[in-house]
Scaffold this motif. Structure first.
Motif, mmCIF file in Angstrom:
data_model
loop_
_atom_site.group_PDB
_atom_site.id
_atom_site.type_symbol
_atom_site.label_atom_id
_atom_site.label_comp_id
_atom_site.label_asym_id
_atom_site.label_seq_id
_atom_site.Cartn_x
_atom_site.Cartn_y
_atom_site.Cartn_z
ATOM 1 N N UNK A 11 1.314 -0.839 0.055
ATOM 2 C CA UNK A 11 0.187 -0.389 -0.141
ATOM 3 C C UNK A 11 0.773 1.164 -0.328
ATOM 4 N N UNK A 12 1.851 1.268 -0.193
ATOM 5 C CA UNK A 12 3.254 2.256 -0.083
ATOM 6 C C UNK A 12 2.671 3.500 -1.588
ATOM 7 N N UNK A 13 2.136 4.355 -1.651
ATOM 8 C CA UNK A 13 2.278 5.539 -2.395
ATOM 9 C C UNK A 13 3.711 5.279 -3.427
ATOM 10 N N UNK A 14 4.094 5.652 -4.408
ATOM 11 C CA UNK A 14 4.736 5.630 -5.479
ATOM 12 C C UNK A 14 4.068 6.770 -6.677
ATOM 13 N N UNK A 15 5.486 8.116 -6.875
ATOM 14 C CA UNK A 15 5.583 8.723 -7.050
ATOM 15 C C UNK A 15 6.043 8.818 -8.919
ATOM 16 N N UNK A 16 5.871 9.130 -9.515
ATOM 17 C CA UNK A 16 6.676 8.846 -11.236
ATOM 18 C C UNK A 16 6.360 9.881 -11.583
ATOM 19 N N UNK A 17 7.895 10.872 -11.061
ATOM 20 C CA UNK A 17 7.981 12.178 -12.146
ATOM 21 C C UNK A 17 7.917 12.281 -13.625
ATOM 22 N N UNK A 18 8.434 11.361 -14.431
ATOM 23 C CA UNK A 18 8.405 11.745 -15.677
ATOM 24 C C UNK A 18 7.948 10.533 -16.704
ATOM 25 N N UNK A 19 7.533 9.562 -15.701
ATOM 26 C CA UNK A 19 7.057 8.401 -16.457
ATOM 27 C C UNK A 19 5.288 8.803 -17.135
ATOM 28 N N UNK A 20 5.384 8.329 -18.176
ATOM 29 C CA UNK A 20 4.716 8.774 -20.060
ATOM 30 C C UNK A 20 3.613 8.031 -20.140
ATOM 31 N N UNK A 21 4.359 6.751 -20.419
ATOM 32 C CA UNK A 21 2.883 5.525 -20.178
ATOM 33 C C UNK A 21 1.463 5.326 -20.602
ATOM 34 N N UNK A 22 0.618 5.165 -21.114
ATOM 35 C CA UNK A 22 -0.531 5.439 -21.129
ATOM 36 C C UNK A 22 -0.924 4.071 -19.944
ATOM 37 N N UNK A 23 -0.324 3.135 -20.276
ATOM 38 C CA UNK A 23 -0.605 1.571 -18.969
ATOM 39 C C UNK A 23 -0.425 2.329 -17.618
ATOM 40 N N UNK A 24 0.132 3.143 -17.220
ATOM 41 C CA UNK A 24 0.305 3.251 -16.074
ATOM 42 C C UNK A 24 -0.594 3.881 -15.325
#
Length: 114
Positions: A81-94
């Motif tokens: 349940x750990x929040x994750x921040x992706x600062x540049x990931x742009x894949x629509x799958x995410x």
């Protein structure tokens, strides 16, 4: 480097960058700490670090700018349940919250970028 600078400013509670910072933060001894790890832009390295951290108490993970790393890291982090921040990931799958329930990002998906 920007995340480290932000942590230092929050911990200093100086109000230099955010004038009302002291009023916005919980009272001392609240303090942010960080542990920088380099995924080397390789999914298996990011997964290895995330798996190690999943056994420790982490409040948040800052993932890679690379979708191929942020996705797998988020999958591991979501098991606790750990929040994750992706600062540049742009894949629509995410954007799939069923697969990546704890992932957020600071940039729009490629699906919205024209």
């Amino acid at each position: 480097a920007a995340a480290v600078l932000a942590v230092k400013h929050v911990n200093a509670r100086s109000g230099r960058l955010v004038p009302n910072a002291a009023a916005l933060l919980p009272p001392a001894p609240f303090r942010l700490v960080y542990d920088l790890q380099n995924s080397q832009q390789l999914p298996h390295v990011g997964v290895s670090v995330a798996a190690k951290w999943s056994h420790e108490h982490r409040h948040i993970l800052i993932a890679s700018w690379l979708s191929a790393v942020s996705g797998p890291v988020s999958l591991i982090a979501s098991t606790t349940g750990t929040p994750t921040v992706a600062y540049g990931s742009m894949s629509p799958a995410l954007s799939d919250k069923t697969t990546y329930p704890t992932l957020s990002r600071t940039v729009a998906s490629d699906a919205f970028v024209g």
